[in-house]
Design a protein around this motif. Structure first.
Motif, mmCIF file in Angstrom:
data_model
loop_
_atom_site.group_PDB
_atom_site.id
_atom_site.type_symbol
_atom_site.label_atom_id
_atom_site.label_comp_id
_atom_site.label_asym_id
_atom_site.label_seq_id
_atom_site.Cartn_x
_atom_site.Cartn_y
_atom_site.Cartn_z
ATOM 1 N N THR A 1 6.790 6.209 -6.393
ATOM 2 C CA THR A 1 7.138 4.783 -6.397
ATOM 3 C C THR A 1 7.532 4.307 -7.787
ATOM 4 O OG1 THR A 1 5.620 4.395 -4.554
ATOM 5 C CG2 THR A 1 6.289 2.484 -5.843
ATOM 6 N N LEU A 2 6.809 4.774 -8.797
ATOM 7 C CA LEU A 2 7.086 4.339 -10.164
ATOM 8 C C LEU A 2 8.372 4.937 -10.709
ATOM 9 C CD1 LEU A 2 3.477 4.558 -11.662
ATOM 10 C CD2 LEU A 2 4.710 2.507 -10.941
ATOM 11 N N THR A 3 8.794 6.076 -10.165
ATOM 12 C CA THR A 3 9.974 6.760 -10.715
ATOM 13 C C THR A 3 11.186 6.700 -9.804
ATOM 14 O OG1 THR A 3 9.182 8.856 -9.782
ATOM 15 C CG2 THR A 3 8.530 8.338 -12.048
ATOM 16 N N SER A 4 11.131 5.944 -8.700
ATOM 17 C CA SER A 4 12.238 5.930 -7.735
ATOM 18 C C SER A 4 12.714 4.510 -7.477
ATOM 19 C CB SER A 4 11.811 6.609 -6.429
ATOM 20 O OG SER A 4 11.356 7.918 -6.648
ATOM 21 N N ARG A 5 12.912 3.753 -8.527
ATOM 22 C CA ARG A 5 13.342 2.366 -8.337
ATOM 23 C C ARG A 5 14.739 2.282 -7.733
ATOM 24 N NH1 ARG A 5 11.148 -1.935 -12.723
ATOM 25 N NH2 ARG A 5 8.976 -1.246 -12.808
ATOM 26 N N GLU A 6 15.640 3.123 -8.203
ATOM 27 C CA GLU A 6 16.994 3.084 -7.667
ATOM 28 C C GLU A 6 17.010 3.426 -6.187
ATOM 29 O OE1 GLU A 6 19.699 2.061 -9.065
ATOM 30 O OE2 GLU A 6 18.749 1.615 -10.985
ATOM 31 N N GLU A 7 16.212 4.412 -5.807
ATOM 32 C CA GLU A 7 16.136 4.783 -4.391
ATOM 33 C C GLU A 7 15.572 3.641 -3.557
ATOM 34 O OE1 GLU A 7 13.907 8.171 -1.604
ATOM 35 O OE2 GLU A 7 13.796 8.258 -3.807
ATOM 36 N N ILE A 8 14.546 2.975 -4.056
ATOM 37 C CA ILE A 8 13.956 1.848 -3.326
ATOM 38 C C ILE A 8 14.953 0.692 -3.233
ATOM 39 C CG2 ILE A 8 12.092 0.158 -3.345
ATOM 40 C CD1 ILE A 8 10.365 2.245 -4.764
ATOM 41 N N ASN A 9 15.646 0.413 -4.326
ATOM 42 C CA ASN A 9 16.621 -0.678 -4.314
ATOM 43 C C ASN A 9 17.738 -0.413 -3.309
ATOM 44 O OD1 ASN A 9 15.189 -1.954 -6.340
ATOM 45 N ND2 ASN A 9 16.458 -1.144 -7.983
ATOM 46 N N ALA A 10 18.242 0.831 -3.293
ATOM 47 C CA ALA A 10 19.330 1.154 -2.362
ATOM 48 C C ALA A 10 18.873 1.048 -0.915
ATOM 49 C CB ALA A 10 19.853 2.558 -2.669
ATOM 50 N N ALA A 11 17.669 1.582 -0.612
ATOM 51 C CA ALA A 11 17.166 1.510 0.767
ATOM 52 C C ALA A 11 16.911 0.068 1.190
ATOM 53 C CB ALA A 11 15.886 2.337 0.888
ATOM 54 N N LEU A 12 16.341 -0.733 0.302
ATOM 55 C CA LEU A 12 16.057 -2.136 0.623
ATOM 56 C C LEU A 12 17.339 -2.931 0.809
ATOM 57 C CD1 LEU A 12 13.692 -4.095 0.959
ATOM 58 C CD2 LEU A 12 13.828 -4.572 -1.492
ATOM 59 N N ARG A 13 18.326 -2.675 -0.019
ATOM 60 C CA ARG A 13 19.590 -3.401 0.104
ATOM 61 C C ARG A 13 20.305 -3.057 1.410
ATOM 62 N NH1 ARG A 13 24.866 -2.380 -0.699
ATOM 63 N NH2 ARG A 13 26.196 -4.137 -1.356
ATOM 64 N N GLY A 14 20.262 -1.757 1.800
ATOM 65 C CA GLY A 14 20.912 -1.373 3.056
ATOM 66 C C GLY A 14 20.305 -2.073 4.256
ATOM 67 N N VAL A 15 18.976 -2.135 4.305
ATOM 68 C CA VAL A 15 18.307 -2.782 5.446
ATOM 69 C C VAL A 15 18.585 -4.277 5.453
ATOM 70 C CG1 VAL A 15 16.062 -3.287 6.484
ATOM 71 C CG2 VAL A 15 16.531 -1.015 5.559
ATOM 72 N N ILE B 1 0.847 -1.185 0.000
ATOM 73 C CA ILE B 1 0.000 0.000 0.000
ATOM 74 C C ILE B 1 0.886 1.239 0.000
ATOM 75 C CG2 ILE B 1 -1.809 1.265 1.226
ATOM 76 C CD1 ILE B 1 -2.727 -1.365 2.419
ATOM 77 N N THR B 2 0.631 2.134 -0.921
ATOM 78 C CA THR B 2 1.410 3.366 -1.018
ATOM 79 C C THR B 2 0.855 4.414 -0.054
ATOM 80 O OG1 THR B 2 0.021 4.201 -2.811
ATOM 81 C CG2 THR B 2 1.929 2.885 -3.428
ATOM 82 N N GLN B 3 1.513 5.580 -0.037
ATOM 83 C CA GLN B 3 1.099 6.645 0.865
ATOM 84 C C GLN B 3 -0.269 7.205 0.504
ATOM 85 O OE1 GLN B 3 3.847 9.900 0.942
ATOM 86 N NE2 GLN B 3 3.045 10.781 2.832
ATOM 87 N N ASP B 4 -0.618 7.180 -0.799
ATOM 88 C CA ASP B 4 -1.921 7.670 -1.227
ATOM 89 C C ASP B 4 -2.958 6.551 -1.301
ATOM 90 O OD1 ASP B 4 -0.490 6.510 -3.201
ATOM 91 O OD2 ASP B 4 -0.872 8.033 -4.722
ATOM 92 N N ASN B 5 -2.739 5.480 -0.503
ATOM 93 C CA ASN B 5 -3.723 4.401 -0.308
ATOM 94 C C ASN B 5 -4.055 3.663 -1.604
ATOM 95 O OD1 ASN B 5 -3.967 4.990 2.482
ATOM 96 N ND2 ASN B 5 -5.495 6.575 2.045
ATOM 97 N N ASN C 1 7.481 -0.944 4.375
ATOM 98 C CA ASN C 1 7.836 0.272 5.113
ATOM 99 C C ASN C 1 8.311 1.378 4.170
ATOM 100 O OD1 ASN C 1 7.209 -0.904 7.590
ATOM 101 N ND2 ASN C 1 9.285 -1.694 7.877
ATOM 102 N N ILE C 2 9.093 1.000 3.167
ATOM 103 C CA ILE C 2 9.637 2.003 2.246
ATOM 104 C C ILE C 2 8.544 2.554 1.344
ATOM 105 C CG2 ILE C 2 11.255 2.378 0.348
ATOM 106 C CD1 ILE C 2 13.056 0.254 1.628
ATOM 107 N N ILE C 3 7.737 1.668 0.753
ATOM 108 C CA ILE C 3 6.687 2.108 -0.175
ATOM 109 C C ILE C 3 5.586 2.848 0.554
ATOM 110 C CG2 ILE C 3 4.998 1.329 -1.877
ATOM 111 C CD1 ILE C 3 7.884 1.073 -2.767
ATOM 112 N N GLY C 4 5.381 2.527 1.838
ATOM 113 C CA GLY C 4 4.332 3.211 2.598
ATOM 114 C C GLY C 4 4.597 4.697 2.768
ATOM 115 N N GLY C 5 5.833 5.125 2.621
ATOM 116 C CA GLY C 5 6.153 6.541 2.730
ATOM 117 C C GLY C 5 6.257 7.247 1.395
ATOM 118 N N MET C 6 5.833 6.611 0.304
ATOM 119 C CA MET C 6 5.889 7.203 -1.031
ATOM 120 C C MET C 6 4.522 7.131 -1.669
ATOM 121 S SD MET C 6 9.395 5.591 -2.621
ATOM 122 C CE MET C 6 10.988 5.842 -1.843
ATOM 123 N N ASP C 7 4.246 8.118 -2.508
ATOM 124 C CA ASP C 7 3.029 8.034 -3.308
ATOM 125 C C ASP C 7 3.290 7.204 -4.557
ATOM 126 O OD1 ASP C 7 4.647 9.722 -4.706
ATOM 127 O OD2 ASP C 7 3.330 11.463 -4.609
#
Length: 323
Positions: free
Chosen positions: A131-145, A77-81, A121-127
């Protein structure tokens, strides 16, 4: 003899089994966990290894190569439900066979569940748009955790990739309509820009053509005026070179009179006063060349002015001499 042979055969089989259990061959990029009476003793590396038979046992064989594990789509679920389905792929490698065996029961299942919770947790803070335009950001955050959490399990997460992000069907239709509208808008803008540029170029061309046409006409008029001036100078020079007398000029003057009377609408002539002098001069010239009169004098008849017989007799009005 039969019991002895049977005992010997049993001993040979036991020795063969003991040799098989004693010699352990570990393939390259692999490791084996050895336990003695259920307790960890050591880790066997690649190559030929010797263990104590019937005492040491191989608990687990671990592949040390990098592994690729795809996980099934997970609803997030994204930030905009909005609910989106996300497919993930994890690239990991076992760095410590002992920790991967004893620190976690199933590291594959543990990585999958950790990936799902972290992704939510990561996608819940994005609309949705982010989400569709921030794949690199999501990948980096997920890999770090994941790398931080799986380090104590003897696992190193090298790469995390989002295979697909699928929004709901209604959202996909709306996005397609929006994209189509944006493309139509860009096409209309480009068409307007093209028409505008074409009109500008056409106006510039017409302006240049008008300038060139005006320059050509001005040059043509100048050349024409120069030609006429040259013709006038040539005629003037020819007249002065011929040195005409008064009699010739009077005759030419009288020849131009019929041309003045041409046209049915001519009812009035404006005759300059110098015509009398011209007639006198021309009459004197003709009297000198005419036959002698009966009285012995010269004929002084006035010359006849040629002209059409059908024309009306014009009215002469004497004009005062030009000063």
């Amino acid at each position: 003899m039969q019991p002895i042979i049977i005992v010997l055969i049993i001993l040979v089989v036991l020795v063969f089994i003991a040799l098989i259990k004693t010699i352990q061959v570990i393939p390259q990029a692999s490791a084996a966990i050895v336990e003695r009476f259920g307790r960890y003793t050591r880790t066997l590396n690649a190559g030929l290894n010797i263990v104590v038979p019937f005492i040491d046992t191989i608990r687990n064989r671990v592949d040390l190569r990098e592994q690729v594990v795809p996980f099934p789509p997970q609803p997030v679920i994204t930030q905009d439900n909005l609910v989106v389905n996300i497919d993930t792929v994890i690239y990991y490698q076992v760095t410590d066979a002992r920790a991967a065996t004893y620190e976690v029961a199933s590291y594959i299942q543990a990585i999958e569940q950790l990936t799902v919770t972290t992704l939510r947790n990561i996608i819940g803070g994005m609309d949705l748009e982010r989400t569709l335009t921030s794949r690199e950001e999501i990948n980096a955050a997920l890999r770090g955790v994941l790398d931080e959490a799986t380090g104590r399990w003897g696992i190193r997460v090298n790469r995390v990739e989002l295979k697909a992000i699928e929004p709901p069907t209604s959202i996909q239709d709306s996005m397609e309509k929006q994209m189509r509208a944006d493309r139509d808008k860009r096409a209309a803008i480009l068409t307007a820009e093209g028409v505008r540029q074409s009109e500008i170029l056409t106006a510039e061309g017409e302006k240049q053509a008008a300038i060139l046409r005006a320059e050509g006409e001005a040059r043509s008029a100048a050349l024409r005026a120069e030609g006429e001036a040259q013709a006038i100078r040539t005629v003037f020079e020819s007249i002065h070179a011929g040195d005409p007398d008064q009699k010739l000029l009077s005759y030419q003057y009288l020849q131009m009179l019929p041309k003045i009377a041409e046209g049915d609408a001519n009812k009035l002539w404006i005759v300059p006063s110098e015509i009398g002098d011209a007639l006198k001069g021309l009459g004197g010239a003709l009297g000198n060349f005419g036959p002698p009169s009966p009285t012995g004098g010269e004929a002084a008849a006035a010359p006849t002015v040629p002209g059409p017989s059908t024309r009306k007799t014009p009215t002469y009005r004497e004009q005062p001499p030009l000063e």
